[in-house]
Design a protein around this motif. Structure first.
Motif, PDB file in Angstrom:
ATOM      1  N   SER A 125     -39.001 -68.626 -14.198  1.00  0.00           N
ATOM      2  CA  SER A 125     -38.776 -69.565 -15.433  1.00  0.00           C
ATOM      3  C   SER A 125     -37.300 -70.067 -15.131  1.00  0.00           C
ATOM      4  O   SER A 125     -37.153 -70.454 -14.112  1.00  0.00           O
ATOM      5  CB  SER A 125     -38.970 -68.793 -16.690  1.00  0.00           C
ATOM      6  N   PRO A 197     -33.492 -67.767 -13.581  1.00  0.00           N
ATOM      7  CA  PRO A 197     -32.303 -67.761 -12.870  1.00  0.00           C
ATOM      8  C   PRO A 197     -31.201 -69.061 -13.497  1.00  0.00           C
ATOM      9  O   PRO A 197     -31.878 -69.914 -14.393  1.00  0.00           O
ATOM     10  CB  PRO A 197     -32.879 -68.882 -11.664  1.00  0.00           C
ATOM     11  N   MET A 204     -33.702 -78.331  -5.158  1.00  0.00           N
ATOM     12  CA  MET A 204     -33.730 -78.754  -6.421  1.00  0.00           C
ATOM     13  C   MET A 204     -32.465 -79.262  -7.138  1.00  0.00           C
ATOM     14  O   MET A 204     -32.394 -80.113  -7.932  1.00  0.00           O
ATOM     15  CB  MET A 204     -34.448 -77.717  -7.449  1.00  0.00           C
TER      16      MET A 204
HETATM   17  N1  LIG Z   1     -32.524 -74.401  -8.458  1.00  0.00           N
HETATM   18  C1  LIG Z   1     -32.095 -73.871  -9.738  1.00  0.00           C
HETATM   19  O1  LIG Z   1     -30.883 -74.162 -10.061  1.00  0.00           O
HETATM   20  C2  LIG Z   1     -33.145 -73.384 -10.654  1.00  0.00           C
HETATM   21  C3  LIG Z   1     -32.680 -72.854 -11.893  1.00  0.00           C
HETATM   22  C4  LIG Z   1     -33.551 -72.312 -12.681  1.00  0.00           C
HETATM   23  C5  LIG Z   1     -34.805 -72.254 -12.509  1.00  0.00           C
HETATM   24  N2  LIG Z   1     -35.451 -72.756 -11.164  1.00  0.00           N
HETATM   25  C6  LIG Z   1     -36.715 -72.605 -10.818  1.00  0.00           C
HETATM   26  O2  LIG Z   1     -37.007 -71.995  -9.915  1.00  0.00           O
HETATM   27  C7  LIG Z   1     -38.178 -72.459  -9.134  1.00  0.00           C
HETATM   28  C8  LIG Z   1     -37.982 -72.581  -7.564  1.00  0.00           C
HETATM   29  O3  LIG Z   1     -37.063 -73.714  -7.446  1.00  0.00           O
HETATM   30  P1  LIG Z   1     -36.211 -74.132  -6.283  1.00  0.00           P
HETATM   31  O4  LIG Z   1     -34.783 -74.101  -6.763  1.00  0.00           O
HETATM   32  O5  LIG Z   1     -36.431 -72.896  -5.152  1.00  0.00           O
HETATM   33  O6  LIG Z   1     -36.691 -75.431  -5.926  1.00  0.00           O
HETATM   34  P2  LIG Z   1     -37.207 -76.121  -4.513  1.00  0.00           P
HETATM   35  O7  LIG Z   1     -37.433 -77.649  -4.685  1.00  0.00           O
HETATM   36  O8  LIG Z   1     -36.386 -75.608  -3.422  1.00  0.00           O
HETATM   37  O9  LIG Z   1     -38.830 -75.317  -4.192  1.00  0.00           O
HETATM   38  C9  LIG Z   1     -39.687 -75.784  -5.125  1.00  0.00           C
HETATM   39  C10 LIG Z   1     -40.821 -75.571  -4.134  1.00  0.00           C
HETATM   40  O10 LIG Z   1     -42.291 -75.924  -5.028  1.00  0.00           O
HETATM   41  C11 LIG Z   1     -42.941 -76.649  -4.212  1.00  0.00           C
HETATM   42  N3  LIG Z   1     -43.928 -77.522  -5.020  1.00  0.00           N
HETATM   43  C12 LIG Z   1     -43.337 -78.972  -5.758  1.00  0.00           C
HETATM   44  N4  LIG Z   1     -44.518 -79.449  -6.194  1.00  0.00           N
HETATM   45  C13 LIG Z   1     -45.609 -78.682  -5.985  1.00  0.00           C
HETATM   46  C14 LIG Z   1     -47.108 -78.955  -6.036  1.00  0.00           C
HETATM   47  N5  LIG Z   1     -47.440 -79.796  -6.735  1.00  0.00           N
HETATM   48  N6  LIG Z   1     -47.775 -78.133  -5.807  1.00  0.00           N
HETATM   49  C15 LIG Z   1     -47.417 -77.068  -4.988  1.00  0.00           C
HETATM   50  N7  LIG Z   1     -45.987 -76.835  -4.586  1.00  0.00           N
HETATM   51  C16 LIG Z   1     -45.316 -77.626  -5.108  1.00  0.00           C
HETATM   52  C17 LIG Z   1     -42.104 -77.543  -3.280  1.00  0.00           C
HETATM   53  O11 LIG Z   1     -42.738 -78.156  -2.300  1.00  0.00           O
HETATM   54  C18 LIG Z   1     -40.932 -76.726  -2.850  1.00  0.00           C
HETATM   55  O12 LIG Z   1     -41.371 -75.654  -1.884  1.00  0.00           O
HETATM   56  C19 LIG Z   1     -38.884 -73.332  -9.892  1.00  0.00           C
HETATM   57  O13 LIG Z   1     -39.791 -73.075 -10.979  1.00  0.00           O
HETATM   58  C20 LIG Z   1     -37.403 -74.046 -10.627  1.00  0.00           C
HETATM   59  O14 LIG Z   1     -37.639 -74.576 -11.979  1.00  0.00           O
HETATM   60  C21 LIG Z   1     -34.355 -73.311 -10.238  1.00  0.00           C
END
Ligand SMILES: NC(=O)c1ccc[n+]([C@@H]2O[C@H](COP(=O)([O-])OP(=O)(O)OC[C@H]3O[C@@H](n4cnc5c(N)ncnc54)[C@H](O)[C@@H]3O)[C@@H](O)[C@H]2O)c1
Length: 284
Positions: A125, A197, A204
């Motif tokens: 989340s 997180p 992202m």
């Molecule tokens: N990066 C941050 O600061 C942060 C903070 C809090 C929460 N989050 C959450 O952490 C989780 C992971 O994000 P991250 O930071 O690793 O980002 P990221 O963009 O590195 O990874 C996200 C992944 O989701 C995949 N994805 C996107 N659309 C898709 C679809 N339609 N079908 C299947 N896969 C799909 C992407 O290809 C990618 O590999 C997310 O839920 C994000 O909301 C991120």
């Protein structure tokens, strides 16, 4: 009781599924799980670089694709790590709510019948979900929908209630979802939890900084004083999914460098939370 440090998290020989395995936290989780000896099936819309046992392309916006992919994965499954996500702009609010909640929930529901007793669903989340408990009414309306199409129907009929930010709404509801679903899953011996997180250096992050500004993102940095790495999020997620955490269910682990605690105790300020709270309150 004595125990061996070899396979301390008990993943050796276990079958796990990781969504979002092509990037960021999901990629880091997949790599850790491979190193811990699990058999990893990686799901993503993009290709993963991790040397997993099986990779499958999935589009979490597409109900029938989710069902096809889920049908092609054999049980027993010992862990589902739900890491895929979109940040909101530049992606549409629709795609964001579909990937972050509707598709993630649909995949989990498809896989549960194949999940073993003692297995776990571990989702990602966000610290953006802070205060979700104050908005149960509007969240529960969507939680009560059964299946992908019913969720889309609710979202279409109630666009004003969530489209101010598909991202924020998807995170409020993910925190609520783990508490909502666990009572049912517990009777099958399956746990569900999520991590929240704080700002993390992944692909992202530029989208968050472009849309909300860096200043606003930085308001979510906790007392730790820096953004986290993908690995610093993946480890707590992998621990949550381990059978060593067998008494932890239906709950949220704040992986935010102390931000939520400091906010709760008025030791830190983040003005964007007032705006989010106001938007949610219009319907809560
Ligand atoms: N990066 C941050 O600061 C942060 C903070 C809090 C929460 N989050 C959450 O952490 C989780 C992971 O994000 P991250 O930071 O690793 O980002 P990221 O963009 O590195 O990874 C996200 C992944 O989701 C995949 N994805 C996107 N659309 C898709 C679809 N339609 N079908 C299947 N896969 C799909 C992407 O290809 C990618 O590999 C997310 O839920 C994000 O909301 C991120």
């Amino acid at each position: 009781m004595r125990f061996s440090m070899d396979d301390v998290l008990r993943y050796k020989g276990k079958s796990v599924v990781v969504t979002g395995a092509a990037s960021g936290m999901g990629e880091a989780a997949a790599r850790i799980l491979v190193d811990l000896g699990a058999t990893v099936t990686a799901l993503d819309i993009n290709a993963t670089k991790v040397a997993v046992d099986r990779t499958l392309t999935i589009d979490l916006r597409d109900r029938s694709n989710i069902e096809e992919v889920a049908a092609s994965i054999d049980g027993p499954i010992d862990g589902l790590f739900s890491c895929a996500g979109l940040p909101g702009p530049p992606f549409s609010e629709w795609d964001t709510i579909l990937v972050n909640f509707v598709g993630a929930r649909h995949l989990a529901e498809q896989l549960v019948p194949k999940m073993s007793k003692g297995s776990a669903i571990s989702a990602i989340s966000s610290s953006a979900a802070m205060g979700w408990q104050g908005h149960r009414k509007v969240i529960t309306e969507l939680l009560e929908t059964e299946g992908f199409d019913a969720a889309v129907e609710w979202l279409t009929a109630n666009e004003k209630k969530w489209s101010w930010s598909g991202y924020a709404y998807s995170k409020y509801i993910t925190d609520a979802w783990v508490s909502w679903w666990y009572p049912e899953l517990a009777s099958k011996g399956i746990r569900i939890n999520c991590i929240n997180p704080g700002p993390t250096e992944t692909a992202m992050m530029p989208a968050f900084q472009d849309f909300a500004t860096k200043e606003v993102v930085d308001q979510s940095v906790g007392p730790v004083g820096r953004y986290s790495t993908a690995e610093e999020q993946a480890w707590p997620l992998v621990c949550l999914g381990s059978p060593r955490f067998s008494y932890v269910g239906g709950t949220v682990l704040w992986t935010d460098g102390g931000w939520e605690g400091a906010m709760t105790m008025d030791r830190h300020q983040a003005t964007w939370t007032d705006t989010a709270d106001r938007e949610m309150s219009k319907n809560s």
